[in-house]
Scaffold this motif. Structure first.
Motif, PDB file in Angstrom:
ATOM      1  N   GLU A   1       0.829  -1.213   0.000  1.00 23.11           N
ATOM      2  CA  GLU A   1       0.000   0.000   0.000  1.00 23.11           C
ATOM      3  C   GLU A   1       0.857   1.254   0.000  1.00 23.11           C
ATOM      4  OE1 GLU A   1      -3.940  -1.751   2.318  1.00 23.11           O
ATOM      5  OE2 GLU A   1      -2.158  -1.164   3.465  1.00 23.11           O
ATOM      6  N   ILE A   2       1.977   1.222   0.704  1.00 21.23           N
ATOM      7  CA  ILE A   2       2.890   2.371   0.698  1.00 21.23           C
ATOM      8  C   ILE A   2       3.442   2.589  -0.709  1.00 21.23           C
ATOM      9  CG2 ILE A   2       5.085   3.269   1.560  1.00 21.23           C
ATOM     10  CD1 ILE A   2       4.463   1.586   4.142  1.00 21.23           C
ATOM     11  N   ALA A   3       3.869   1.504  -1.360  1.00 20.89           N
ATOM     12  CA  ALA A   3       4.405   1.622  -2.714  1.00 20.89           C
ATOM     13  C   ALA A   3       3.362   2.199  -3.668  1.00 20.89           C
ATOM     14  CB  ALA A   3       4.887   0.258  -3.201  1.00 20.89           C
ATOM     15  N   ALA A   4       2.108   1.757  -3.531  1.00 20.52           N
ATOM     16  CA  ALA A   4       1.044   2.250  -4.401  1.00 20.52           C
ATOM     17  C   ALA A   4       0.761   3.731  -4.172  1.00 20.52           C
ATOM     18  CB  ALA A   4      -0.230   1.432  -4.185  1.00 20.52           C
ATOM     19  N   ALA A   5       0.955   4.208  -2.951  1.00 20.63           N
ATOM     20  CA  ALA A   5       0.672   5.613  -2.608  1.00 20.63           C
ATOM     21  C   ALA A   5       1.883   6.514  -2.753  1.00 20.63           C
ATOM     22  CB  ALA A   5       0.163   5.690  -1.170  1.00 20.63           C
ATOM     23  N   SER A   6       3.069   5.961  -3.004  1.00 21.69           N
ATOM     24  CA  SER A   6       4.304   6.733  -2.890  1.00 21.69           C
ATOM     25  C   SER A   6       4.403   7.875  -3.895  1.00 21.69           C
ATOM     26  CB  SER A   6       5.517   5.809  -3.017  1.00 21.69           C
ATOM     27  OG  SER A   6       5.550   5.186  -4.291  1.00 21.69           O
ATOM     28  N   VAL A   7       3.889   7.691  -5.108  1.00 26.49           N
ATOM     29  CA  VAL A   7       3.964   8.765  -6.106  1.00 26.49           C
ATOM     30  C   VAL A   7       3.122   9.954  -5.653  1.00 26.49           C
ATOM     31  CG1 VAL A   7       3.382   9.430  -8.471  1.00 26.49           C
ATOM     32  CG2 VAL A   7       4.491   7.223  -8.027  1.00 26.49           C
ATOM     33  N   ARG A   8       1.898   9.680  -5.218  1.00 24.53           N
ATOM     34  CA  ARG A   8       1.013  10.764  -4.768  1.00 24.53           C
ATOM     35  C   ARG A   8       1.563  11.422  -3.515  1.00 24.53           C
ATOM     36  NH1 ARG A   8      -1.689  14.933  -6.176  1.00 24.53           N
ATOM     37  NH2 ARG A   8      -3.771  15.199  -5.280  1.00 24.53           N
ATOM     38  N   LEU A   9       2.097  10.633  -2.580  1.00 26.81           N
ATOM     39  CA  LEU A   9       2.675  11.213  -1.366  1.00 26.81           C
ATOM     40  C   LEU A   9       3.867  12.108  -1.705  1.00 26.81           C
ATOM     41  CD1 LEU A   9       2.506   8.153   1.056  1.00 26.81           C
ATOM     42  CD2 LEU A   9       1.203  10.285   1.259  1.00 26.81           C
TER      43      LEU A   9
END
Length: 198
Positions: A29-37
């Motif tokens: 989940e962190i990897a999936a959100a990392s671009v937006r974060l």
């Protein structure tokens, strides 16, 4: 699992029309959100408030979250209707005390009250489920929105050596909130909360 193999947590406002949820993410989940974060962290206003010295990459974000877990922290992703709107964390956990931080990422999302709602949700988790007794914040003095948010939550300024020990930067405003004060002000959540282990 969360820090030291403990379960991760999910906090939701299931009956809210905003469908707010805050949760401790897995590596996937962190990897999936990392671009937006990374976009959130690198936005000019956020970058200045966070004290970033350079632009952060998605890899940097993943490393930050991994370090948070390794050091006993509890990071959270914040979603409105399954749309990522920010993040928060409990860091520098010492016994039954910890530092709290929160960021609503996109400029167009600020000023809608999301920071207050998510903060209340996570304070209920911290004080009622994680058995913390006091939370701290360190806020840049020009960050008026955050100062007002934490004053509404019930935080009080610290002074002297204790403030110096908490402040991340020499001129930051250090504040603290006890469990009893929070529950006296916000014990009955505005929306029913569903708190569960993931």
């Amino acid at each position: 699992m969360g820090p030291e193999g403990t379960p991760r947590w999910l906090v939701e406002e299931p009956s809210s029309p905003l469908a707010l949820r805050a949760y401790e993410p897995s590596g996937t989940e962190i990897a999936a959100a990392s671009v937006r974060l990374a976009e959130f962290y690198n936005a000019p206003r956020n970058s200045a408030l966070l004290g970033n010295s350079r632009a952060l990459s998605p890899f940097d974000v993943e490393q930050f979250y991994a370090h948070s877990y390794r050091s006993g922290g509890r990071p959270f992703l914040l979603e409105e209707g399954l749309r990522l709107v920010g993040d928060a964390d409990l860091r520098n956990v010492r016994g039954n005390e910890a530092e709290f931080a929160i960021l609503i990422g996109a400029e167009e999302e600020k000023g809608r009250g999301l920071g207050s709602r998510f903060a209340i949700m996570l304070h209920h988790l911290a004080f009622e489920q994680l058995s913390l007794s006091r939370l701290f914040v360190s806020i840049a003095p020009h960050n008026g929105a955050s100062l007002r948010l934490f004053q509404r939550l019930g935080y009080a300024p610290l002074a002297g050596a204790e403030a110096s020990a908490i402040a991340e930067e020499p001129h930051d405003v250090a504040m603290a909130l006890t469990r009893d004060t929070f529950l006296s002000l916000h014990g009955a959540a505005r929306m029913p909360l569903a708190i569960s282990r993931r």
